[in-house]
Design a protein around this motif. Structure first.
Motif, PDB file in Angstrom:
ATOM      1  N   UNK A 135      13.774 -19.243  -2.685  1.00  0.00           N
ATOM      2  CA  UNK A 135      13.947 -20.582  -2.456  1.00  0.00           C
ATOM      3  C   UNK A 135      12.916 -21.143  -1.702  1.00  0.00           C
ATOM      4  N   UNK A 136      12.368 -20.426  -0.797  1.00  0.00           N
ATOM      5  CA  UNK A 136      11.153 -21.095   0.161  1.00  0.00           C
ATOM      6  C   UNK A 136      10.086 -20.149   0.256  1.00  0.00           C
ATOM      7  N   UNK A 137       9.091 -20.331   0.924  1.00  0.00           N
ATOM      8  CA  UNK A 137       7.840 -19.752   1.351  1.00  0.00           C
ATOM      9  C   UNK A 137       8.354 -18.662   2.377  1.00  0.00           C
ATOM     10  N   UNK A 138       9.079 -19.078   3.379  1.00  0.00           N
ATOM     11  CA  UNK A 138       9.412 -18.184   4.304  1.00  0.00           C
ATOM     12  C   UNK A 138      10.182 -16.925   3.776  1.00  0.00           C
ATOM     13  N   UNK A 139      11.144 -17.352   2.819  1.00  0.00           N
ATOM     14  CA  UNK A 139      12.071 -16.039   2.179  1.00  0.00           C
ATOM     15  C   UNK A 139      10.972 -15.133   1.507  1.00  0.00           C
ATOM     16  N   UNK A 140      10.142 -16.070   0.642  1.00  0.00           N
ATOM     17  CA  UNK A 140       9.232 -15.215  -0.100  1.00  0.00           C
ATOM     18  C   UNK A 140       8.316 -14.090   0.758  1.00  0.00           C
ATOM     19  N   UNK A 141       8.005 -14.807   1.698  1.00  0.00           N
ATOM     20  CA  UNK A 141       7.110 -13.765   2.671  1.00  0.00           C
ATOM     21  C   UNK A 141       7.876 -12.770   3.288  1.00  0.00           C
ATOM     22  N   UNK A 142       9.263 -12.963   3.955  1.00  0.00           N
ATOM     23  CA  UNK A 142      10.118 -11.870   4.154  1.00  0.00           C
ATOM     24  C   UNK A 142      10.549 -10.900   3.210  1.00  0.00           C
ATOM     25  N   UNK A 143      10.608 -11.141   1.746  1.00  0.00           N
ATOM     26  CA  UNK A 143      10.681 -10.324   0.784  1.00  0.00           C
ATOM     27  C   UNK A 143       9.669  -9.396   0.625  1.00  0.00           C
ATOM     28  N   UNK A 144       8.516 -10.108   0.838  1.00  0.00           N
ATOM     29  CA  UNK A 144       7.020  -9.148   0.601  1.00  0.00           C
ATOM     30  C   UNK A 144       7.177  -8.036   1.698  1.00  0.00           C
ATOM     31  N   UNK A 145       7.752  -8.374   2.929  1.00  0.00           N
ATOM     32  CA  UNK A 145       7.638  -7.188   3.866  1.00  0.00           C
ATOM     33  C   UNK A 145       8.695  -6.169   3.388  1.00  0.00           C
ATOM     34  N   UNK A 146       9.873  -6.701   2.939  1.00  0.00           N
ATOM     35  CA  UNK A 146      10.881  -5.696   2.603  1.00  0.00           C
ATOM     36  C   UNK A 146      10.673  -5.037   1.496  1.00  0.00           C
ATOM     37  N   UNK A 147       9.803  -5.539   0.650  1.00  0.00           N
ATOM     38  CA  UNK A 147       9.209  -4.918  -0.617  1.00  0.00           C
ATOM     39  C   UNK A 147       8.551  -3.429  -0.075  1.00  0.00           C
ATOM     40  N   UNK A 148       7.639  -3.871   0.982  1.00  0.00           N
ATOM     41  CA  UNK A 148       6.825  -2.387   1.364  1.00  0.00           C
ATOM     42  C   UNK A 148       7.682  -1.488   2.075  1.00  0.00           C
ATOM     43  N   UNK A 149       8.869  -2.056   2.804  1.00  0.00           N
ATOM     44  CA  UNK A 149       9.678  -1.125   3.383  1.00  0.00           C
ATOM     45  C   UNK A 149      10.195  -0.247   2.464  1.00  0.00           C
ATOM     46  N   UNK A 150      10.740  -0.931   1.298  1.00  0.00           N
ATOM     47  CA  UNK A 150      11.589  -0.115   0.195  1.00  0.00           C
ATOM     48  C   UNK A 150      10.621   0.800  -0.429  1.00  0.00           C
ATOM     49  N   UNK A 151       9.252   0.399  -0.472  1.00  0.00           N
ATOM     50  CA  UNK A 151       8.474   1.214  -1.139  1.00  0.00           C
ATOM     51  C   UNK A 151       8.300   2.634  -0.383  1.00  0.00           C
ATOM     52  N   UNK A 152       8.128   2.468   0.890  1.00  0.00           N
ATOM     53  CA  UNK A 152       8.033   3.398   1.843  1.00  0.00           C
ATOM     54  C   UNK A 152       9.117   4.558   1.620  1.00  0.00           C
ATOM     55  N   UNK A 153      10.258   4.017   1.714  1.00  0.00           N
ATOM     56  CA  UNK A 153      11.621   4.674   1.625  1.00  0.00           C
ATOM     57  C   UNK A 153      11.686   5.398   0.200  1.00  0.00           C
ATOM     58  N   UNK A 154      11.401   4.667  -0.783  1.00  0.00           N
ATOM     59  CA  UNK A 154      11.245   5.291  -1.910  1.00  0.00           C
ATOM     60  C   UNK A 154      10.275   6.601  -2.226  1.00  0.00           C
ATOM     61  N   UNK A 155       9.147   6.216  -1.678  1.00  0.00           N
ATOM     62  CA  UNK A 155       8.183   7.386  -1.654  1.00  0.00           C
ATOM     63  C   UNK A 155       8.719   8.699  -0.795  1.00  0.00           C
ATOM     64  N   UNK A 156       9.304   8.334   0.260  1.00  0.00           N
ATOM     65  CA  UNK A 156       9.652   9.511   1.064  1.00  0.00           C
ATOM     66  C   UNK A 156      10.904  10.265   0.463  1.00  0.00           C
ATOM     67  N   UNK A 157      11.922   9.412  -0.167  1.00  0.00           N
ATOM     68  CA  UNK A 157      12.950  10.117  -0.829  1.00  0.00           C
ATOM     69  C   UNK A 157      12.595  10.698  -2.204  1.00  0.00           C
ATOM     70  N   UNK A 158      11.459  10.251  -2.869  1.00  0.00           N
ATOM     71  CA  UNK A 158      10.916  11.084  -3.922  1.00  0.00           C
ATOM     72  C   UNK A 158      10.519  12.342  -3.660  1.00  0.00           C
ATOM     73  N   UNK A 159       9.802  12.201  -2.515  1.00  0.00           N
ATOM     74  CA  UNK A 159       9.119  13.534  -1.923  1.00  0.00           C
ATOM     75  C   UNK A 159       9.842  14.427  -1.716  1.00  0.00           C
ATOM     76  N   UNK A 160      10.924  14.043  -1.046  1.00  0.00           N
ATOM     77  CA  UNK A 160      12.127  14.981  -0.532  1.00  0.00           C
ATOM     78  C   UNK A 160      12.875  15.544  -1.515  1.00  0.00           C
ATOM     79  N   UNK A 161      12.832  14.809  -3.029  1.00  0.00           N
ATOM     80  CA  UNK A 161      13.889  15.511  -3.783  1.00  0.00           C
ATOM     81  C   UNK A 161      12.595  16.580  -4.784  1.00  0.00           C
TER      82      UNK A 161
END
Length: 542
Positions: A135-161
């Motif tokens: 909806x807004x640029x602020x939300x877009x920016x916040x979601x870019x940061x969350x995307x990096x967070x989820x990517x890190x969690x996903x890489x760690x979970x895949x490595x553990x598996x």
């Protein structure tokens, strides 16, 4: 309609594969508790050590390693206790492995959603099948940061598996974290310690087919005597021959007690488990066994007397009875339940609502139609965005628990449950049935209409209601009602049956008998216009 997915066909749900019953160990003496606690603590320490070994082995674990684990435990317990411990720890490791895979799939779904929405311009609207931009640029920016967070969690979970690493806590992760928040949990450290020790004890034995009373390790006789085989370091606590300890308490099962008695007297396998409820200060005994798969009744047989459509909601079950033709019968039913509070309270509320529903269906010899719901991938905030109340709502619905309870309880009462595809049942039910079923003395809710839609889908009828008849002066132009009677349906073009009984001036005898016989009506191009009484037109040559 071209964008809608294909609706799966309804099917009769197969019966349960196992049974578990529980009773309270009443009349335990102080000596009994002094024996049960050290035995459970000792076997629990062996289970913790074996779980560590099983997690270290990872996916490459084989039968030889399993045999080594069992031999390592046998010297400090017994061969049967070692077998029960190794099987329980392997099941716990496999459950954690499946949970890790489900977590990876959830993270992948969140990454895909955020990546798609970030690729769209800010403010772009979405469609039914794909979300739009943020909806807004602020939300877009916040979601870019969350995307990096989820990517890190996903890489760690895949490595553990890939490395075969699982994280398991004997006693429960929630109880472990409670240790750091004792004030919020309103617990003292000794009280927490009692719960922690009770949760980590191991007092369960697998059933053995062909053995006396179905179990040699933790045995319960038909007259209610409970005895257990003591592990090697604690044989000095025995009060019976062959290093066994007999409890002073006698037990009996009120629920399915006859089935349990038939199994143990027939020397068929029955597993038993003893555990302590620290909050109540009680001990319980659970008996469980597997049952052979029961052949489900054919779908046509389940539909023979009509159905009860059930719509699952966060605070109640909405039900409505339908006849075999898909018409609602009687009044809608509502079975309330309260899903707040502890897990035991929520479970009791679900059982209470289901038993009232099933008893009502059993009195009328009706099957149950329910949606085949699965919210495992539909609760993420990436899926529903800012709809926090909706996410909390579907997260609080005990879908898997309700489904398991319904299948087990329905099988006990001989009621066949039918699962239907949940696609669009609430939307189409409200669109086609909520207003027509609302009267001055009855207010039909959206959930009641959804129950009608679910039952109609289980019966094989379309959810859409039959259209109203066309005006009498426009029947040729508007057409006949063919929504419910498809082409090729036997009797679709047949004559209407003659209605017996007294007649009035407005409804004459034999009226409507030839309504579909086009040759018997005065229409152009039909033979009725060329009967002997019809006057021929004058020839134009005269």
């Amino acid at each position: 309609m071209g964008g809608l997915r294909e609706v799966a066909a309804p099917f009769v749900v197969p019966g349960p594969s196992g049974v578990a019953i529980r009773t309270r160990l009443k009349g335990l003496s102080a000596g009994d508790e002094k024996v049960l606690r050290p035995v459970g603590d000792h076997l629990g320490s062996l289970a913790s050590r074996d779980l560590k070994a099983r997690c270290a082995a990872g996916p490459e674990h084989d039968t030889e390693q399993w045999a080594q684990r069992k031999r390592a435990l046998t010297g400090e317990s017994s061969s049967r206790w070692a077998g029960s411990i190794t099987k329980a720890t392997h099941d716990q490791w496999a459950l954690a492995r499946r949970g890790r895979l489900a977590h990876i799939q959830s993270l992948e779904a969140g990454v895909r959603t955020i990546t798609h929405r970030l690729s769209l311009p800010v403010g772009e609207k979405g469609s039914k099948h794909a979300p739009g931009g943020y909806r807004s640029k602020q939300e877009w920016f916040a979601k870019t940061r969350r995307l990096h967070l989820l990517d890190n969690r996903l890489d760690a979970a895949r490595s553990d598996r890939e490395a075969g690493i699982v994280r398991v806590v004997r006693g429960g992760k929630r109880l472990l974290n409670t240790r750091h928040h004792l004030d919020a949990a309103r617990l003292t450290e000794p009280e927490w310690r009692q719960r922690w020790q009770a949760g980590r004890r191991f007092l369960q034995a697998d059933g053995e087919s062909g053995k006396r009373f179905g179990n040699e390790t933790l045995r319960v006789t038909d007259d209610g005597e409970v005895s257990l085989k003591l592990p090697a370091p604690l044989v000095h606590l025995a009060n019976a021959p062959h290093d066994r300890y007999v409890l002073t308490a006698r037990v009996s099962f009120a629920h399915r007690g006859e089935q349990w008695c038939d199994r143990i007297t027939g020397n068929r396998a029955v597993a038993h488990r003893i555990h302590e409820d620290v909050q109540r200060g009680r001990w319980y005994l659970t008996a469980s066994w597997t049952v052979p798969p029961v052949k489900t009744v054919p779908l046509a047989t389940a539909r023979a007397n009509g159905l009860v459509g059930v719509d699952t909601n966060a605070d109640h079950l909405a039900a409505w009875r339908l006849d075999t033709h898909g018409n609602p019968v009687g009044e809608p039913l509502r079975f309330d339940h309260d899903l707040t509070g502890t897990a035991d309270h929520r479970d009791a509320q679900v059982r209470h609502a289901l038993i009232r529903l099933l008893h009502w269906a059993a009195r009328h010899s009706l099957a149950i139609a329910i949606e085949d719901l699965d919210f495992t991938a539909e609760k993420t905030r990436e899926k529903h965005g800012r709809k926090k109340r909706f996410r909390k709502l579907i997260s609080g619905m005990p879908v898997s628990r309700l489904r398991a309870r319904l299948v087990s309880m329905a099988a006990e009462l001989g009621i066949p449950p039918i699962a239907v595809d949940p696609a669009h049942t609430s939307k189409w039910g409200a669109q086609h049935w909520q207003k027509p079923l609302t009267a001055k003395t009855r207010k039909t809710s959206r959930h009641d209409a959804a129950a009608v839609a679910i039952a109609r889908r289980a019966l094989g009828h379309p959810i859409r209601r039959r259209t109203k008849p066309p005006p009498h002066d426009r029947s040729d132009r508007v057409g006949h009602r063919t929504v419910q009677a498809r082409p090729g349906t036997p009797g679709r073009e047949g004559n209407r049956p003659r209605i017996p009984g007294p007649r009035t001036r407005s409804v004459r005898a034999r009226r409507g008998e030839n309504a579909v016989d086009q040759n018997a009506q005065h229409r152009s191009g039909r033979s009725a216009e060329h009967e002997f009484w019809q006057q021929d037109s004058l020839p134009l040559s005269l």
